[in-house]
Scaffold this active site. Structure first.
Site, PDB file in Angstrom:
ATOM      1  N   ARG A  38       1.005  -1.426  -0.202  1.00  0.00           N
ATOM      2  CA  ARG A  38      -0.488  -0.077  -0.108  1.00  0.00           C
ATOM      3  C   ARG A  38       0.563   1.332  -0.059  1.00  0.00           C
ATOM      4  O   ARG A  38      -0.041   2.341  -0.323  1.00  0.00           O
ATOM      5  CB  ARG A  38      -0.953   0.137   1.075  1.00  0.00           C
ATOM      6  CG  ARG A  38      -2.038  -0.953   1.138  1.00  0.00           C
ATOM      7  CD  ARG A  38      -2.925  -0.781   2.039  1.00  0.00           C
ATOM      8  NE  ARG A  38      -3.903  -1.493   2.127  1.00  0.00           N
ATOM      9  CZ  ARG A  38      -4.923  -1.922   2.941  1.00  0.00           C
ATOM     10  NH1 ARG A  38      -4.857  -1.468   4.050  1.00  0.00           N
ATOM     11  NH2 ARG A  38      -6.288  -2.900   2.575  1.00  0.00           N
ATOM     12  N   LYS A 199     -18.640 -14.816   4.399  1.00  0.00           N
ATOM     13  CA  LYS A 199     -19.788 -14.539   3.564  1.00  0.00           C
ATOM     14  C   LYS A 199     -20.778 -14.487   2.900  1.00  0.00           C
ATOM     15  O   LYS A 199     -19.977 -13.953   2.093  1.00  0.00           O
ATOM     16  CB  LYS A 199     -19.935 -13.709   4.972  1.00  0.00           C
ATOM     17  CG  LYS A 199     -19.781 -14.148   6.530  1.00  0.00           C
ATOM     18  CD  LYS A 199     -19.809 -12.575   7.137  1.00  0.00           C
ATOM     19  CE  LYS A 199     -19.903 -12.784   8.509  1.00  0.00           C
ATOM     20  NZ  LYS A 199     -20.433 -11.911   9.764  1.00  0.00           N
ATOM     21  N   GLY A 352      -8.194  -6.239   0.633  1.00  0.00           N
ATOM     22  CA  GLY A 352      -8.159  -7.255   1.510  1.00  0.00           C
ATOM     23  C   GLY A 352      -7.470  -8.627   1.144  1.00  0.00           C
ATOM     24  O   GLY A 352      -6.097  -8.360   0.807  1.00  0.00           O
ATOM     25  N   GLY A 375     -13.631  -3.277   1.218  1.00  0.00           N
ATOM     26  CA  GLY A 375     -14.491  -3.391   1.301  1.00  0.00           C
ATOM     27  C   GLY A 375     -15.072  -2.005   0.126  1.00  0.00           C
ATOM     28  O   GLY A 375     -16.005  -1.886  -0.500  1.00  0.00           O
TER      29      GLY A 375
END
Length: 397
Positions: A38, A199, A352, A375
Site C-alpha cells: 500500500r 460470507k 483485502g 470493502g
C-alpha cells in the site's frame, strides 16, 4: 473517470494534504512492516508532487485505535519505510492537528514530505466531525485523495476536508476507478467472476449488480457452503448463513435466467477442526460428513474452475477458496492465484485478503490490477457511490 486529478490542478509551491492508505500489516511489538504494497502504491502520486516542489502533507490511519492513542500504532515505522522507498527524508508530526503540527507544516519547503500522526487517534475522524475536518484542512491549500481503500467511509479525512479545499484524485485513486469501472462498463467477454471468502452477505450486492454482465460465476470459500445447502447438499459443521439460503437459491435462479453459468464446488476438503495440526480429506459435495467442516475446494473443483476460467478474457477475483491461513488448506486458493497470474486476459484482484495473498505469493505484478481496497472495491462493484469519490471535483468544474 469524470473526476479531476492532480494533473488538473496547480500544485507547485502549494501545501498539499494527501489522504493515503498506509494501513499496512505491522508487527506492533517490533514495528516491522510485513507488506508494504500500500505504501508502494502511493509512490507515483507522492513523487509527482515532490518533483513539482509541492509541500506534501500525508495523512493516514493505521489499525483500529478507536479514537485513542495506542502504542505501536504510531506512524514512525511507516515514515521510515516510505523514506527508504522514495529515497528522500520523510519527517513525522507529533499529531495530525494542533499548533505543534502547524509549526511543522510551516517549516516545509517545496519537495518536502511530512507524515501526520495516525488520524484515527482522534475519535472525531471517524465521526466526520466538521470542526476536526476544518482544522485539518487549514494545514493545506489543496486536498488529494489517493486512499481508495477508505473511499467508502464518510470520515473527516476522506469527506469532511473536501468541503474546505479544492479536492482531486491521486494517481492510485484514478487507477482503481478505471480498472474497476471497466469491469462494470466495458469488460472483454467471456467475463468470469470468481468469489470466495466467508460470507455470502458480504457479496450479495455485487453479485446482483454484475449478474447481467458476467458470463461465468464461480463460487468457492466458506460462502460456497450456503449455496451448496441451498442446492440440497448437507454441509456438516461448515460455516453457514442459514438466513441467506433463500437468497442464494434466488441468485442461482437469476444467473440462469440471465444466461450466466454458475459453478459450485463438486468436491471439497473437509476437516474435524481448524488448527495447524489438523488434517484434511477430500470428499464429493454429496458426501460431506455431518461432523466435518469445509476448508478448501477439492482437486476436481480446481480442475473444473480452471478449465472454465481459462476460456475468459476478463476475470475478477475476490475471496480465498478456503482457510488460506493454514498451509494444508491453501491449495485451492494458490491454484487460482497461479492460474490468473499466467493468463493473458485482464485479471483484476479485489482488495483485502485476496490482495494480500497474491502479494505474499509474489504474483501481484503478473495481474492486470490488484486493488488496494477490499470493502471499497466491493461497494464500487455493487454500484454504490463512494463518499470519498463523490466529493472530488468533477472535470470541467
Amino acid at each position: 473517470m469524470n473526476k479531476k486529478t492532480i494533473r488538473d490542478i496547480a500544485v507547485e509551491g502549494n501545501r498539499v494534504l494527501v489522504r493515503v492508505d498506509f494501513n499496512v500489516p505491522l508487527d506492533i511489538k517490533t514495528g516491522v512492516i510485513t507488506d508494504d504494497s500500500r505504501i508502494r502504491a502511493a509512490l507515483p502520486t507522492i513523487k509527482y508532487l515532490v518533483d513539482r516542489k509541492a509541500k506534501v502533507i500525508l495523512c493516514s490511519h493505521l489499525g483500529r485505535p478507536k479514537g485513542k492513542v495506542v502504542e505501536g500504532l504510531g506512524m514512525s515505522p511507516i515514515a521510515r519505510r516510505l523514506s527508504q522507498l522514495i529515497k528522500i527524508p520523510v519527517s513525522t508530526a507529533p499529531d495530525c492537528i494542533g499548533s505543534d503540527v502547524e509549526k511543522e507544516v510551516n517549516k516545509l519547503k517545496g519537495g518536502d514530505i511530512l507524515l501526520l500522526e495516525n488520524i484515527r487517534f482522534h475519535a472525531k475522524e471517524e465521526a466526520n466531525d466538521p470542526s476536526f475536518a476544518q482544522t485539518l484542512a487549514k494545514l493545506a491549500d489543496i486536498y488529494v485523495d489517493d486512499a481508495f481503500g477508505t473511499a467508502h467511509r464518510s470520515h473527516a479525512s476522506t469527506v469532511g476536508v473536501a468541503k474546505h479545499l479544492p479536492a482531486v484524485a491521486g494517481f492510485l485513486m484514478e487507477k482503481e476507478l478505471k480498472a474497476l469501472g471497466d469491469i462494470l462498463t466495458d469488460p472483454k467477454h467471456p467475463f468470469a467472476t470468481l468469489l470466495g471468502g466467508a460470507k455470502v452477505s458480504d457479496k450479495i450486492g455485487m453479485i446482483q449488480n454484475i449478474l447481467d454482465k458476467v458470463d461465468l460465476l464461480l463460487i468457492g470459500g466458506g460462502m460456497a457452503a450456503t449455496f451448496l445447502k441451498a442446492s440440497g447438499y448437507e454441509v456438516g459443521l461448515s460455516l453457514l448463513e442459514a438466513n441467506k439460503q433463500g437468497l442464494a437459491h434466488a441468485l442461482m435462479g437469476a444467473a440462469k435466467q440471465k444466461g450466466a453459468s454458475l459453478f459450485l464446488p463438486t468436491d471439497v476438503m473437509v476437516t474435524s477442526s481448524i488448527n495447524e495440526e489438523a488434517a484434511g480429506e477430500i470428499v464429493p459435495v454429496g458426501g460431506i460428513p455431518a461432523d466435518k467442516i469445509i476448508v478448501d475446494i477439492g482437486p476436481k473443483t480446481i480442475e473444473l474452475f480452471s478449465k472454465n476460467i481459462k476460456k475468459c478474457q476478463t476475470v475478477f477475483w475476490n475471496g480465498p477458496m478456503g482457510v488460506y491461513e493454514m498451509p494444508q488448506f491453501s491449495r485451492g486458493t494458490k491454484a487460482m492465484a497461479e492460474l490468473l497470474a499466467n493468463m493473458k486476459a485482464t485479471t483484476v484482484v479485489g482488495g483485502g485478503s485476496t490482495a494480500e495473498i497474491v502479494e505474499e505469493m509474489n504474483l501481484a505484478h503478473k495481474m492486470t490490477h490488484v486493488s488496494t481496497g477490499g470493502g471499497a472495491s466491493l461497494n464500487f462493484l455493487e454500484g454504490k457511490m463512494l463518499p470519498g469519490v463523490t466529493v472530488l471535483l468533477d472535470k470541467g468544474k
